[in-house]
Design a protein around this motif. Structure first.
Motif, mmCIF file in Angstrom:
data_model
loop_
_atom_site.group_PDB
_atom_site.id
_atom_site.type_symbol
_atom_site.label_atom_id
_atom_site.label_comp_id
_atom_site.label_asym_id
_atom_site.label_seq_id
_atom_site.Cartn_x
_atom_site.Cartn_y
_atom_site.Cartn_z
ATOM 1 N N VAL A 1 0.859 -1.194 0.000
ATOM 2 C CA VAL A 1 0.000 0.000 0.000
ATOM 3 C C VAL A 1 0.896 1.245 0.000
ATOM 4 C CG1 VAL A 1 -1.722 1.270 1.347
ATOM 5 C CG2 VAL A 1 -1.873 -1.223 1.165
ATOM 6 N N ALA A 2 0.532 2.238 -0.816
ATOM 7 C CA ALA A 2 1.428 3.373 -1.030
ATOM 8 C C ALA A 2 1.198 4.539 -0.082
ATOM 9 C CB ALA A 2 1.287 3.864 -2.473
ATOM 10 N N THR A 3 -0.049 4.759 0.331
ATOM 11 C CA THR A 3 -0.311 5.901 1.209
ATOM 12 C C THR A 3 -1.295 5.530 2.309
ATOM 13 O OG1 THR A 3 -2.157 6.714 -0.142
ATOM 14 C CG2 THR A 3 -0.001 7.665 -0.598
ATOM 15 N N LEU A 4 -1.094 6.160 3.461
ATOM 16 C CA LEU A 4 -2.061 6.085 4.554
ATOM 17 C C LEU A 4 -2.616 7.493 4.731
ATOM 18 C CD1 LEU A 4 -3.511 4.721 6.896
ATOM 19 C CD2 LEU A 4 -1.477 5.082 8.298
ATOM 20 N N GLU A 5 -3.944 7.599 4.703
ATOM 21 C CA GLU A 5 -4.568 8.912 4.753
ATOM 22 C C GLU A 5 -5.514 9.025 5.947
ATOM 23 O OE1 GLU A 5 -5.861 10.126 0.781
ATOM 24 O OE2 GLU A 5 -4.631 8.506 -0.028
ATOM 25 N N ALA A 6 -5.803 10.242 6.307
ATOM 26 C CA ALA A 6 -6.685 10.484 7.449
ATOM 27 C C ALA A 6 -7.230 11.901 7.304
ATOM 28 C CB ALA A 6 -5.897 10.346 8.752
ATOM 29 N N ASP A 7 -8.174 12.240 8.152
ATOM 30 C CA ASP A 7 -8.643 13.620 8.245
ATOM 31 C C ASP A 7 -8.635 14.013 9.710
ATOM 32 O OD1 ASP A 7 -9.834 14.719 5.531
ATOM 33 O OD2 ASP A 7 -10.283 12.579 5.625
ATOM 34 N N VAL A 8 -8.259 15.245 9.952
ATOM 35 C CA VAL A 8 -8.236 15.726 11.335
ATOM 36 C C VAL A 8 -9.031 17.018 11.413
ATOM 37 C CG1 VAL A 8 -6.061 16.992 11.010
ATOM 38 C CG2 VAL A 8 -6.722 16.266 13.299
ATOM 39 N N GLN A 9 -9.737 17.189 12.496
ATOM 40 C CA GLN A 9 -10.495 18.432 12.678
ATOM 41 C C GLN A 9 -9.541 19.571 12.983
ATOM 42 O OE1 GLN A 9 -14.195 16.435 14.959
ATOM 43 N NE2 GLN A 9 -13.883 18.595 15.373
ATOM 44 N N VAL A 10 -9.861 20.739 12.453
ATOM 45 C CA VAL A 10 -8.985 21.896 12.697
ATOM 46 C C VAL A 10 -8.989 22.310 14.164
ATOM 47 C CG1 VAL A 10 -9.107 22.828 10.344
ATOM 48 C CG2 VAL A 10 -10.809 23.526 12.030
ATOM 49 N N ASN A 11 -10.056 21.954 14.896
ATOM 50 C CA ASN A 11 -10.110 22.321 16.320
ATOM 51 C C ASN A 11 -9.513 21.229 17.225
ATOM 52 O OD1 ASN A 11 -12.154 20.489 15.915
ATOM 53 N ND2 ASN A 11 -13.656 21.527 17.197
ATOM 54 N N ASN A 12 -8.670 20.393 16.644
ATOM 55 C CA ASN A 12 -7.986 19.358 17.431
ATOM 56 C C ASN A 12 -6.468 19.482 17.223
ATOM 57 O OD1 ASN A 12 -7.325 17.112 18.920
ATOM 58 N ND2 ASN A 12 -8.526 15.651 17.703
ATOM 59 N N PRO A 13 -5.887 20.597 17.731
ATOM 60 C CA PRO A 13 -4.470 20.860 17.448
ATOM 61 C C PRO A 13 -3.521 19.803 18.015
ATOM 62 C CG PRO A 13 -5.332 22.425 19.069
ATOM 63 C CD PRO A 13 -6.509 21.664 18.546
ATOM 64 N N LEU A 14 -3.893 19.168 19.146
ATOM 65 C CA LEU A 14 -3.017 18.127 19.707
ATOM 66 C C LEU A 14 -2.903 16.957 18.739
ATOM 67 C CD1 LEU A 14 -3.977 17.794 23.483
ATOM 68 C CD2 LEU A 14 -1.790 18.533 22.519
ATOM 69 N N ALA A 15 -4.040 16.586 18.167
ATOM 70 C CA ALA A 15 -4.029 15.465 17.219
ATOM 71 C C ALA A 15 -3.268 15.863 15.955
ATOM 72 C CB ALA A 15 -5.452 15.036 16.877
ATOM 73 N N LEU A 16 -3.479 17.085 15.488
ATOM 74 C CA LEU A 16 -2.764 17.533 14.285
ATOM 75 C C LEU A 16 -1.255 17.451 14.515
ATOM 76 C CD1 LEU A 16 -2.785 18.667 11.434
ATOM 77 C CD2 LEU A 16 -3.011 20.962 12.393
ATOM 78 N N ARG A 17 -0.841 17.874 15.708
ATOM 79 C CA ARG A 17 0.595 17.811 16.030
ATOM 80 C C ARG A 17 1.074 16.355 16.028
ATOM 81 N NH1 ARG A 17 2.520 20.554 21.524
ATOM 82 N NH2 ARG A 17 2.149 18.512 22.395
ATOM 83 N N PHE A 18 0.246 15.478 16.590
ATOM 84 C CA PHE A 18 0.586 14.048 16.609
ATOM 85 C C PHE A 18 0.780 13.526 15.181
ATOM 86 C CE2 PHE A 18 -1.113 9.684 16.209
ATOM 87 C CZ PHE A 18 -0.200 8.988 16.997
#
Ligand code: COA
Length: 193
Positions: free
Chosen positions: A147-164
């Motif tokens: 598999v070539a890519t792993l994708e996800a979506d993160v909410q903009v109001n979840n900065p801790l997760a975005l940083r992760f």
């Protein structure tokens, strides 16, 4: 990842060992000093899943439905199935530490794309490297399956997760998107090859 778009140091090769049986959906792994088991969950596990969701209401509060309910859990299980995903319980010993909803391949009809629909860990298990370890095991499996890519979506109001996600090598792609459920999300892609 919103509750609907959340979709959620052993990442180094050789530090984690995962034996994965995609046909049964079962993953068993042994990490140094820590064993993690992934078990496919379904409607028969509703009480246990509901308990986990209730523990994660800090995260649910970022989305349109702040309170865990049986309907929410059942809807997530149904959505996972509808998208061709597998909805795992992540266990540390006998404790249900979190859930992982993963489309191993075929995201948007493309066999080379995997999608992480949900990674949600109970507060008392967070911040100890579990998320990083889970991701390392998932990526190792996906790589070996080509598999070539792993994708996800993160909410903009979840900065801790975005940083992760960014620390784990996920790249934000495109502009934030407004979703039907009222959340705003950023699409993330991690190249695996
Ligand atoms: C995001 C999440 C999966 C990361 O798993 P984890 O086991 O806590 O992650 P690790 O221990 O491997 O790494 C810790 C990092 O996670 C990130 N993180 C995100 N949300 C966090 C939270 N609520 N508590 C602690 N760490 C969090 C932080 O960036 C932290 O880095 P730091 O130590 O520099 O602060 C987990 O914290 C979680 O389930 N959070 C709530 C649900 C969620 O936001 N899921 C992702 C939706 S896109």
């Amino acid at each position: 990842m919103s509750p609907r778009y959340h979709s959620h140091p052993a990442g180094l090769p050789g530090r984690c060992c995962a034996i994965i049986h995609p046909w049964s959906g079962l993953i068993f792994s042994l990490l140094p000093g820590q064993s993690i088991t992934f078990l496919p969950m379904n409607e028969s596990h509703l009480p246990r899943l509901l308990q986990l969701y209730q523990q994660c209401e800090d995260f649910l509060a970022l989305g349109p439905s702040p309170h865990a309910s049986p309907e929410m859990v059942l809807a997530d299980l149904a959505l996972s199935r509808q998208h061709g995903g597998t909805f795992y319980g992540v266990f540390q010993g006998k404790n249900l530490a979190g859930v992982l909803d993963l489309v191993f391949s075929g995201f948007q009809g493309d066999a080379s794309r995997a999608y992480l629909e949900l990674l949600m860990i109970a507060p008392r298990f967070r911040g100890r490297g579990l998320g990083k370890n889970i991701l390392a095991m998932v990526e190792k499996t996906l790589r070996s399956a080509g598999v070539a890519t792993l994708e996800a979506d993160v909410q903009v109001n979840n900065p801790l997760a975005l940083r992760f996600w960014q620390r784990e090598g996920f790249l934000p792609i495109g502009q934030p998107r407004h979703q039907e459920d009222g959340t705003t999300t950023i699409h993330l892609i991690k190249p695996l090859v």
